[in-house]
Design an enzyme around this catalytic site. Structure first.
Site, PDB file in Angstrom:
ATOM      1  N   PRO A 261       0.785  -1.283   0.014  1.00 12.99           N
ATOM      2  CA  PRO A 261       0.011   0.107  -0.047  1.00 12.99           C
ATOM      3  C   PRO A 261       0.776   1.304  -0.092  1.00 12.99           C
ATOM      4  CG  PRO A 261      -0.012  -0.923   2.299  1.00 12.99           C
ATOM      5  CD  PRO A 261       0.886  -1.825   1.298  1.00 12.99           C
ATOM      6  N   ASP A 435       5.696   3.332   1.487  1.00 10.17           N
ATOM      7  CA  ASP A 435       5.111   1.900   2.281  1.00 10.17           C
ATOM      8  C   ASP A 435       4.314   2.530   3.093  1.00 10.17           C
ATOM      9  OD1 ASP A 435       4.138  -0.177   3.197  1.00 10.17           O
ATOM     10  OD2 ASP A 435       5.920  -1.409   2.789  1.00 10.17           O
ATOM     11  N   HIS A 436       2.890   2.654   3.197  1.00 10.70           N
ATOM     12  CA  HIS A 436       2.214   2.991   4.401  1.00 10.70           C
ATOM     13  C   HIS A 436       2.037   2.364   5.439  1.00 10.70           C
ATOM     14  CE1 HIS A 436      -0.876   5.571   6.057  1.00 10.70           C
ATOM     15  NE2 HIS A 436      -1.286   6.019   5.126  1.00 10.70           N
ATOM     16  N   ARG A 437       2.753   0.844   5.411  1.00 12.83           N
ATOM     17  CA  ARG A 437       2.772  -0.082   6.379  1.00 12.83           C
ATOM     18  C   ARG A 437       3.833   0.276   7.366  1.00 12.83           C
ATOM     19  NH1 ARG A 437       3.259  -5.481   3.122  1.00 12.83           N
ATOM     20  NH2 ARG A 437       5.058  -3.897   2.193  1.00 12.83           N
TER      21      ARG A 437
END
Length: 463
Positions: A261, A435-437
């Site tokens: 994501p 990377d939104h994680r």
């Protein structure tokens, strides 16, 4: 007794390779550490060393053979010490991948050769053999006498070297007392392992594995269609097969874009002060024949910004967020047939001149595919610069397991507003894909603010 030499996996992405050259022939005597072959992977050409000793009984795969699958038998030794299934065994899995039960008796110079079954690779079924028991917890391993050769797999040697473990004090649980990966990892686990990088509540321990790993649910397979099925008539195009590098890039970029994501953050940065600083630096280096580029200074600024905003120097893992100790900057370099990302290790500790010299050497060897695996595998942050091609702005695909990648556009004269007046400045547009994680928008914005400050006021790069 014969020992099979298998095609090793010289990189995590390797599924097959080209056996470029043999350095031995049938009847030659091979000792541990002898270079016996050269193998071309999707990224580099590697020399391969023997682990076992013996006489070359047969060359199964002739030199020049392409598309040799990982774990395929490429040669056979006779007269050497016996080993499980004809190969040196290392049955410990690495994080994020299930290792093959049998590792080949080879190691690549500058890297570690293992017969791990990489994604999509088909390997011969391993010969079943009783697994040696792990050493009892708390037992004191025998210390080898001075000068005695320590039997250890290539992977175990490499991990032990990286972690400062003395193999002479480790009890091996592999065949004939051979030290394998789990022996080294078990020793570190007993010592307590590295300290946590962040404060906060301790994560719940992972569930114990009580059998074979759970098989993930099957994913729907997208049916490939020919160009003719999509309306392009046959005979209207020329089809060129993809080489190993192109196939690997296609697979990894598809996986990253689909599974990570991601989101972009874009800012404009004035370059005039940086260009002036670069001119002064190159004047000082002219007598020594040195020269720095704008890209070299961008690498330094990116590393310094990661030091100021360590939350951006992270990677997502299923076990948690990894906070990296150093800014290992991977820089995209275009090579014939694809792209490779050599890495400037611990760039935050190096001056611009040193970074420039390293990048020149890495880029030259990247274009001839002479990089060692550790010189292009890993990294904590990537930079892709298309400014020299006149590209104004773009967004890149994240190179897992890194948490972000910076896309650098061209510097060009643009009108800007200073106060209430119009002015002209050299401006470049950069985009940080995150990377939104691993990091959210606020962290990415803080990193871009730090990076912008360093570029627009380059004297801060040495503070």
């Amino acid at each position: 007794m014969s020992t099979d030499i298998l095609m090793p996996a010289l990189s995590p992405t390797m599924e097959e390779g080209t056996l470029a050259k043999w350095h031995v022939k049938v009847g030659d005597t091979v000792k541990s550490g002898d270079v016996i072959a050269e193998i071309e992977t999707d990224k580099a050409t590697m020399e391969v060393e023997a682990v076992d000793e013996g006489v070359v009984e047969a060359i199964v795969v002739p030199e020049g053979t392409e598309a040799v699958k990982v774990n395929a038998t490429i040669a056979r030794l006779s007269g050497g010490p016996p080993s499980v299934g004809g190969v040196a065994a290392d049955s410990s899995p690495t994080r994020g991948e299930q290792a093959a039960k049998n590792a080949p008796p080879l190691s690549g110079r500058g890297g570690t050769a293992r017969s791990d079954v990489t994604e999509g690779a088909k390997a011969p079924a391993p010969v079943s053999a009783p697994e040696a028991p792990a050493p009892a917890s708390g037992s004191t391993p025998p210390v080898k006498e001075s000068g005695e050769r320590v039997l250890a797999s290539p992977l175990a040697r490499r991990v032990a070297k990286l972690r400062g473990v003395d193999l002479a004090t480790v009890a091996g649980s592999g065949p004939h007392g051979r030290i394998i990966l789990r022996d080294v990892e078990g020793l570190e686990a007993t010592a307590g392992g590295p300290p946590a990088a962040v404060s906060g509540p301790s994560p719940a321990p992972p569930a114990a594995v009580t059998g074979a790993p759970a098989t993930p649910p099957p994913q729907p397979v997208r049916q490939a269609r020919t160009l003719e099925q999509m309306g392009i008539p046959a005979g209207s195009y020329d089809l060129h097969p993809m080489d190993g590098m192109k196939k690997t890039i296609a697979r990894r970029m598809t996986e990253s874009f689909r599974d990570v994501p991601h989101f972009p953050l874009t800012v404009d940065i004035e370059l005039d002060a940086l260009l002036a600083a670069r001119a002064s630096i190159n004047t000082l280096l002219a007598a020594e024949g040195g020269k720095v580029s704008v890209n070299d200074m961008i690498i330094k600024a990116a590393a310094a910004a990661l030091r100021r905003v360590p939350e951006a120097n992270t990677s997502y893992t299923p076990e948690g967020i990894a906070f990296h100790h150093h800014a290992d900057i991977a820089v995209a370099v275009a090579v014939e047939g694809g792209l490779i990302t050599p890495i400037v290790r611990a760039a935050e500790t190096k001056g611009v001149a040193q970074i420039a010299a390293e990048m020149k050497d890495l880029a030259e060897r990247a274009r001839t595919r002479k990089l060692k695996p550790e010189e292009f595998q890993g990294g904590t942050f990537s930079i892709s610069n298309l400014g020299m091609f006149g590209i104004k702005a773009f967004a890149s695909i994240i190179n897992e397991p890194q948490g972000a990648i910076l896309s650098v556009g061209a510097g060009e004269k643009r009108p800007i507003v200073r106060g209430n007046e119009l002015a002209v400045a050299t401006v470049m547009t950069v985009t940080l894909t995150c990377d939104h994680r691993a990091l959210d928008g606020a962290i990415g914005a803080r990193w871009l603010a730090a990076f912008r400050g360093l570029i627009e006021n380059p004297i801060t790069l040495i503070v």
